[in-house]
Scaffold this motif. Structure first.
Motif, PDB file in Angstrom:
ATOM      1  N   ASP A  46       0.832  -1.211   0.000  1.00 35.85           N
ATOM      2  CA  ASP A  46       0.000   0.000   0.000  1.00 35.85           C
ATOM      3  C   ASP A  46       0.863   1.256   0.000  1.00 35.85           C
ATOM      4  OD1 ASP A  46      -2.290  -1.543   0.033  1.00 35.85           O
ATOM      5  OD2 ASP A  46      -2.627  -1.324   2.194  1.00 35.85           O
ATOM      6  N   PHE A  47       1.895   1.258   0.848  1.00 34.00           N
ATOM      7  CA  PHE A  47       2.805   2.404   0.916  1.00 34.00           C
ATOM      8  C   PHE A  47       3.502   2.617  -0.425  1.00 34.00           C
ATOM      9  CE2 PHE A  47       7.214   3.809   1.577  1.00 34.00           C
ATOM     10  CZ  PHE A  47       6.974   5.086   2.018  1.00 34.00           C
ATOM     11  N   SER A  48       3.977   1.531  -1.022  1.00 36.61           N
ATOM     12  CA  SER A  48       4.655   1.625  -2.310  1.00 36.61           C
ATOM     13  C   SER A  48       3.717   2.136  -3.396  1.00 36.61           C
ATOM     14  CB  SER A  48       5.225   0.259  -2.702  1.00 36.61           C
ATOM     15  OG  SER A  48       5.882   0.326  -3.928  1.00 36.61           O
ATOM     16  N   SER A  49       2.461   1.740  -3.335  1.00 37.51           N
ATOM     17  CA  SER A  49       1.469   2.208  -4.307  1.00 37.51           C
ATOM     18  C   SER A  49       1.233   3.706  -4.173  1.00 37.51           C
ATOM     19  CB  SER A  49       0.163   1.447  -4.115  1.00 37.51           C
ATOM     20  OG  SER A  49      -0.844   1.941  -4.940  1.00 37.51           O
ATOM     21  N   VAL A  50       1.078   4.187  -2.947  1.00 37.48           N
ATOM     22  CA  VAL A  50       0.869   5.625  -2.716  1.00 37.48           C
ATOM     23  C   VAL A  50       2.095   6.414  -3.179  1.00 37.48           C
ATOM     24  CG1 VAL A  50       0.603   7.377  -0.913  1.00 37.48           C
ATOM     25  CG2 VAL A  50      -0.778   5.315  -0.861  1.00 37.48           C
ATOM     26  N   LYS A  51       3.277   5.890  -2.885  1.00 34.64           N
ATOM     27  CA  LYS A  51       4.505   6.566  -3.301  1.00 34.64           C
ATOM     28  C   LYS A  51       4.612   6.592  -4.819  1.00 34.64           C
ATOM     29  CE  LYS A  51       9.356   6.930  -2.286  1.00 34.64           C
ATOM     30  NZ  LYS A  51      10.419   6.577  -1.384  1.00 34.64           N
ATOM     31  N   GLY A  52       4.258   5.493  -5.474  1.00 38.56           N
ATOM     32  CA  GLY A  52       4.291   5.444  -6.935  1.00 38.56           C
ATOM     33  C   GLY A  52       3.340   6.444  -7.570  1.00 38.56           C
ATOM     34  N   LYS A  53       2.152   6.597  -6.970  1.00 43.45           N
ATOM     35  CA  LYS A  53       1.194   7.580  -7.489  1.00 43.45           C
ATOM     36  C   LYS A  53       1.723   9.000  -7.351  1.00 43.45           C
ATOM     37  CE  LYS A  53      -2.914   4.794  -6.694  1.00 43.45           C
ATOM     38  NZ  LYS A  53      -4.111   4.594  -5.878  1.00 43.45           N
ATOM     39  N   ALA A  54       2.347   9.305  -6.226  1.00 40.12           N
ATOM     40  CA  ALA A  54       2.903  10.647  -6.015  1.00 40.12           C
ATOM     41  C   ALA A  54       4.026  10.929  -7.009  1.00 40.12           C
ATOM     42  CB  ALA A  54       3.406  10.792  -4.581  1.00 40.12           C
ATOM     43  N   GLN A 108      12.926  10.195 -11.342  1.00 44.79           N
ATOM     44  CA  GLN A 108      13.207   8.936 -12.025  1.00 44.79           C
ATOM     45  C   GLN A 108      13.975   7.979 -11.118  1.00 44.79           C
ATOM     46  OE1 GLN A 108      15.050  10.174 -15.700  1.00 44.79           O
ATOM     47  NE2 GLN A 108      13.063  10.264 -16.749  1.00 44.79           N
ATOM     48  N   ALA A 109      14.900   8.503 -10.324  1.00 48.30           N
ATOM     49  CA  ALA A 109      15.630   7.663  -9.373  1.00 48.30           C
ATOM     50  C   ALA A 109      14.689   7.122  -8.299  1.00 48.30           C
ATOM     51  CB  ALA A 109      16.768   8.457  -8.740  1.00 48.30           C
ATOM     52  N   ASP A 110      13.795   7.983  -7.802  1.00 47.38           N
ATOM     53  CA  ASP A 110      12.817   7.534  -6.804  1.00 47.38           C
ATOM     54  C   ASP A 110      11.874   6.490  -7.374  1.00 47.38           C
ATOM     55  OD1 ASP A 110      13.889   9.237  -4.933  1.00 47.38           O
ATOM     56  OD2 ASP A 110      12.309  10.761  -5.112  1.00 47.38           O
ATOM     57  N   LEU A 111      11.488   6.666  -8.634  1.00 45.93           N
ATOM     58  CA  LEU A 111      10.607   5.694  -9.290  1.00 45.93           C
ATOM     59  C   LEU A 111      11.289   4.333  -9.407  1.00 45.93           C
ATOM     60  CD1 LEU A 111       7.857   5.307 -10.695  1.00 45.93           C
ATOM     61  CD2 LEU A 111       8.972   5.944 -12.833  1.00 45.93           C
ATOM     62  N   ALA A 112      12.564   4.330  -9.785  1.00 45.28           N
ATOM     63  CA  ALA A 112      13.305   3.072  -9.891  1.00 45.28           C
ATOM     64  C   ALA A 112      13.455   2.402  -8.524  1.00 45.28           C
ATOM     65  CB  ALA A 112      14.677   3.326 -10.513  1.00 45.28           C
ATOM     66  N   ALA A 113      13.769   3.178  -7.496  1.00 46.75           N
ATOM     67  CA  ALA A 113      13.916   2.620  -6.147  1.00 46.75           C
ATOM     68  C   ALA A 113      12.589   2.069  -5.636  1.00 46.75           C
ATOM     69  CB  ALA A 113      14.449   3.684  -5.192  1.00 46.75           C
ATOM     70  N   ASN A 114      11.500   2.774  -5.910  1.00 44.10           N
ATOM     71  CA  ASN A 114      10.183   2.317  -5.481  1.00 44.10           C
ATOM     72  C   ASN A 114       9.789   1.026  -6.207  1.00 44.10           C
ATOM     73  OD1 ASN A 114       7.713   2.745  -3.922  1.00 44.10           O
ATOM     74  ND2 ASN A 114       6.759   3.119  -5.903  1.00 44.10           N
ATOM     75  N   GLN A 115      10.149   0.918  -7.478  1.00 46.52           N
ATOM     76  CA  GLN A 115       9.844  -0.291  -8.243  1.00 46.52           C
ATOM     77  C   GLN A 115      10.608  -1.495  -7.692  1.00 46.52           C
ATOM     78  OE1 GLN A 115       7.495  -0.383 -10.684  1.00 46.52           O
ATOM     79  NE2 GLN A 115       7.739  -2.592 -10.571  1.00 46.52           N
ATOM     80  N   ILE A 116      11.855  -1.292  -7.310  1.00 44.62           N
ATOM     81  CA  ILE A 116      12.645  -2.372  -6.712  1.00 44.62           C
ATOM     82  C   ILE A 116      12.029  -2.798  -5.380  1.00 44.62           C
ATOM     83  CG2 ILE A 116      14.887  -2.918  -5.664  1.00 44.62           C
ATOM     84  CD1 ILE A 116      16.126  -1.127  -7.877  1.00 44.62           C
ATOM     85  N   TYR A 117      11.631  -1.829  -4.574  1.00 42.17           N
ATOM     86  CA  TYR A 117      10.993  -2.109  -3.284  1.00 42.17           C
ATOM     87  C   TYR A 117       9.693  -2.890  -3.482  1.00 42.17           C
ATOM     88  CZ  TYR A 117       8.619  -1.081   1.138  1.00 42.17           C
ATOM     89  OH  TYR A 117       7.930  -1.180   2.323  1.00 42.17           O
ATOM     90  N   TYR A 118       8.872  -2.454  -4.441  1.00 39.73           N
ATOM     91  CA  TYR A 118       7.604  -3.109  -4.730  1.00 39.73           C
ATOM     92  C   TYR A 118       7.836  -4.549  -5.198  1.00 39.73           C
ATOM     93  CZ  TYR A 118       3.012  -3.937  -6.810  1.00 39.73           C
ATOM     94  OH  TYR A 118       1.785  -4.467  -7.125  1.00 39.73           O
ATOM     95  N   ASN A 119       8.775  -4.742  -6.115  1.00 42.20           N
ATOM     96  CA  ASN A 119       9.059  -6.082  -6.619  1.00 42.20           C
ATOM     97  C   ASN A 119       9.567  -7.004  -5.515  1.00 42.20           C
ATOM     98  OD1 ASN A 119       8.241  -5.452  -9.199  1.00 42.20           O
ATOM     99  ND2 ASN A 119      10.300  -4.998  -9.936  1.00 42.20           N
TER     100      ASN A 119
END
Length: 130
Positions: free
Chosen positions: A16-24, A98-109
């Motif tokens: 859920d946290f990763s989803s909210v962060k991805g939306k932001a 873009q760096a935050d998006l990549a880090a969030n994607q790694i966390y989500y995966n």
């Protein structure tokens, strides 16, 4: 009977946290050319600090009941109102986003992989180890 304790629910909250962060982050990237747009950020640490410092009174049915300090809040989404990245007032740094998006994607995966492992273990137990 809860086989995994709170592991699955904690992984769910992480997703859920990763989803909210991805939306932001997606909103920030989409508004990179919008004048006076202030970048949004999501911080779990800010939410914890806010919960510690802002006590609320609980509904007590007896004066001997103790107060508790907790605050129900949305995930820590906030605007960076004091930061201007460009002359038009926009506060979005595309490289950082873009760096935050990549880090969030790694966390989500990683969370999804761990959750899949839990479900595969449960499926193995149900099948009797076959």
């Amino acid at each position: 009977m809860n086989i995994y304790g709170s592991t699955i629910s904690l992984l769910e909250r992480g997703l859920d946290f990763s989803s909210v962060k991805g939306k932001a982050i997606s909103q920030n990237i989409a508004n990179v050319d919008t004048p006076n747009y202030k970048a949004k950020k999501v911080s779990f640490n800010d939410l914890l600090i806010e919960a510690k410092t802002n006590p609320i009174n609980a509904y007590r049915t007896n004066e001997r009941h103790m107060d508790f300090t907790s605050k129900v809040s949305q995930p820590g989404v906030s605007n960076s109102s004091n930061f201007r990245y460009r002359n038009d007032g926009n506060g979005v740094d595309m490289d950082k986003e873009q760096a935050d998006l990549a880090a969030n994607q790694i966390y989500y995966n990683a969370l999804v992989d761990r959750l899949n492992g839990k479900f595969n273990t449960l499926q193995n137990v149900i099948k009797g180890g076959r």
